[in-house]
Design an enzyme around this catalytic site. Structure first.
Site, PDB file in Angstrom:
ATOM      1  NE  ARG A   1       0.494   8.899   1.004  1.00  0.00           N
ATOM      2  CZ  ARG A   1      -0.208   9.331   2.300  1.00  0.00           C
ATOM      3  NH1 ARG A   1      -0.168  10.665   2.355  1.00  0.00           N
ATOM      4  NH2 ARG A   1      -0.881   8.543   2.916  1.00  0.00           N
TER       5      ARG A   1
ATOM      6  CG  HIS B   1      -4.815   5.132   2.710  1.00  0.00           C
ATOM      7  ND1 HIS B   1      -3.591   4.535   2.736  1.00  0.00           N
ATOM      8  CD2 HIS B   1      -5.043   5.988   3.343  1.00  0.00           C
ATOM      9  CE1 HIS B   1      -2.768   5.245   3.469  1.00  0.00           C
ATOM     10  NE2 HIS B   1      -3.479   6.106   3.985  1.00  0.00           N
TER      11      HIS B   1
ATOM     12  CD  GLN C   1      -5.723   5.300   7.996  1.00  0.00           C
ATOM     13  OE1 GLN C   1      -4.552   5.894   7.973  1.00  0.00           O
ATOM     14  NE2 GLN C   1      -5.901   4.791   9.097  1.00  0.00           N
TER      15      GLN C   1
ATOM     16  CG  ASP D   1     -10.651  10.268   3.848  1.00  0.00           C
ATOM     17  OD1 ASP D   1     -10.163  11.151   4.639  1.00  0.00           O
ATOM     18  OD2 ASP D   1     -10.652   9.898   2.826  1.00  0.00           O
TER      19      ASP D   1
ATOM     20  CB  CYS E   1      -7.627   7.628   7.360  1.00  0.00           C
ATOM     21  SG  CYS E   1      -8.292   8.919   6.280  1.00  0.00           S
TER      22      CYS E   1
ATOM     23  NE  ARG F   1      -1.492   3.795   8.127  1.00  0.00           N
ATOM     24  CZ  ARG F   1      -1.346   4.825   7.222  1.00  0.00           C
ATOM     25  NH1 ARG F   1      -1.880   6.012   7.352  1.00  0.00           N
ATOM     26  NH2 ARG F   1      -0.391   4.672   6.071  1.00  0.00           N
TER      27      ARG F   1
HETATM   28  N1  NVA Z   1      -8.721  10.609   0.918  1.00  0.00           N
HETATM   29  C1  NVA Z   1      -7.570  11.360   1.557  1.00  0.00           C
HETATM   30  C2  NVA Z   1      -6.909  10.281   2.596  1.00  0.00           C
HETATM   31  C3  NVA Z   1      -5.547  10.788   3.190  1.00  0.00           C
HETATM   32  C4  NVA Z   1      -4.936   9.911   4.117  1.00  0.00           C
HETATM   33  C5  NVA Z   1      -6.829  11.609   0.627  1.00  0.00           C
HETATM   34  O1  NVA Z   1      -6.503  10.757  -0.544  1.00  0.00           O
HETATM   35  O2  NVA Z   1      -6.040  12.669   0.761  1.00  0.00           O
HETATM   36  N1   CP Z   2      -3.994   8.766   7.109  1.00  0.00           N
HETATM   37  C1   CP Z   2      -2.778   9.088   6.274  1.00  0.00           C
HETATM   38  O1   CP Z   2      -2.399   8.219   5.326  1.00  0.00           O
HETATM   39  O2   CP Z   2      -2.171  10.114   6.897  1.00  0.00           O
HETATM   40  P1   CP Z   2      -0.702  10.680   6.082  1.00  0.00           P
HETATM   41  O3   CP Z   2      -1.396  11.397   4.880  1.00  0.00           O
HETATM   42  O4   CP Z   2      -0.368  11.817   7.204  1.00  0.00           O
HETATM   43  O5   CP Z   2       0.262   9.763   5.829  1.00  0.00           O
END
Ligand code: NVA
Ligand code: CP
Length: 301
Positions: free
Chosen positions: A102, A129, A132, A220, A260, A288
């Site tokens: 990540r 993502h 997800q 989101d 998500c 997930r």
């Molecule tokens: N768009 C959000 C998704 C989190 C799972 C982010 O990147 O923070």
């Molecule tokens: N939806 C998601 O990816 O959650 P986290 O940021 O908690 O991993």
């Protein structure tokens, strides 16, 4: 399929195979049927951003598959002090069976795949993502019994989630409508892809138009990880882009709502709509685990 870097790389058949395997692994877990497909394998999990779901579901999933997960915080790795990703990839390829990462830049994930020789899984970048969205597709199929022919609607920022939903939705035969403010549209690469699907894809700045007769509504956060400095500016730009009762009225009466998570109540979604659809949203979070286990088995078994 050698890696999971982005939804754009997957064929419709590969997506369906992952979803079918995810359903099977969910069944096996619920019925106490062991499924140690990754016995003796190791997964390195590199996190350059915070996570609850991704971290815990990958770690638990790897245990359930008989393997061993290693949590690698960028605060502790030399990558956090500037060691090039090319070198990190070549070193970790000699210890591990696979890497989940990540991070911010999609290129970092692509480079890990390019320079290493083990499967790489994208656990979120600024661009996409995929893990997800595989869980989202699994959840929609579970509740609606199919994907093809449904209308998916995304309200909000043209961000990593929007990008992956557009690609995943269109590839699985859904029509996709997204509503976002003009300055927050998805990048050209995604819009070019979507253009190939003709009138199956719609982009508008009107949430009501995007939500009309939708089977699934998704949203989101307005400020993603790394955009905290812009949060105030974004809060203003996204006024009106909220999943609320008024929006739900134009969707189909049995429309699902997915998020998500983490969710910001009274920003992108009201507390009321969130709680009315908590059943779907938390099934989505659970999925997930199952979807990622399927990805790991496909790539690493
Ligand atoms: N768009 C959000 C998704 C989190 C799972 C982010 O990147 O923070
Ligand atoms: N939806 C998601 O990816 O959650 P986290 O940021 O908690 O991993």
């Amino acid at each position: 399929m050698k890696h999971l870097l982005k939804m754009l790389d997957l064929s419709t058949e590969e997506i369906t195979e992952i979803l079918d395997l995810a359903d099977q692994l969910k069944y096996e877990l619920k019925h106490g049927i062991p499924h140690p497909h990754l016995k003796g394998k190791t997964l390195g999990m590199i996190f350059q951003k915070a996570s609850t779901r991704t971290r815990v579901s990958f770690e638990t999933g790897m245990y359930q598959l008989g393997g061993y997960p290693l949590f690698l915080s960028s605060n502790d790795l030399q990558i956090g002090r500037g060691e090039p990703v090319q070198d990190t990839a070549r070193v970790l390829s000699r210890y591990l069976s696979g890497i989940m990462i990540r991070t911010f830049d999609q290129k970092e994930v692509e480079d890990l795949a390019k320079y290493g020789n083990i499967p790489i899984i994208n656990g979120l970048t600024d661009f996409c993502h995929p893990c997800q969205v595989l869980a989202d597709l699994m959840t929609i199929r579970e509740f609606k019994g199919k994907l093809e022919g449904l209308k998916m609607c995304f309200i909000g920022d043209g961000n990593n989630m929007a990008n992956s939903l557009i690609v995943g939705g269109l590839k699985t035969g859904m029509s996709v409508s997204i509503a976002c403010p003009k300055d927050y549209q998805p990048p050209k690469e995604i819009l070019d892809f979507a253009a190939g699907y003709g009138d199956k894809f719609e982009m508008t700045d009107s949430p009501a138009q995007a939500a009309k007769d939708a089977d699934v509504i998704l949203t989101d956060v307005w400020a993603s990880m790394g955009q905290e400095d812009e949060a105030e500016k974004r809060r203003k730009a996204f006024v009106g882009y909220q999943v609320n009762d008024e929006l739900m009225k134009v969707a189909k009466s049995d429309a699902m709502v997915l998020h998500c998570l983490p969710a910001h109540r009274e920003e992108e979604i009201t507390e009321k709509v969130f709680e009315e659809h908590a059943k779907e949203i938390f099934e989505e979070a659970e999925n997930r685990l199952h979807a990622q286990k399927a990805v790991m088995v496909k790539l690493m078994a």
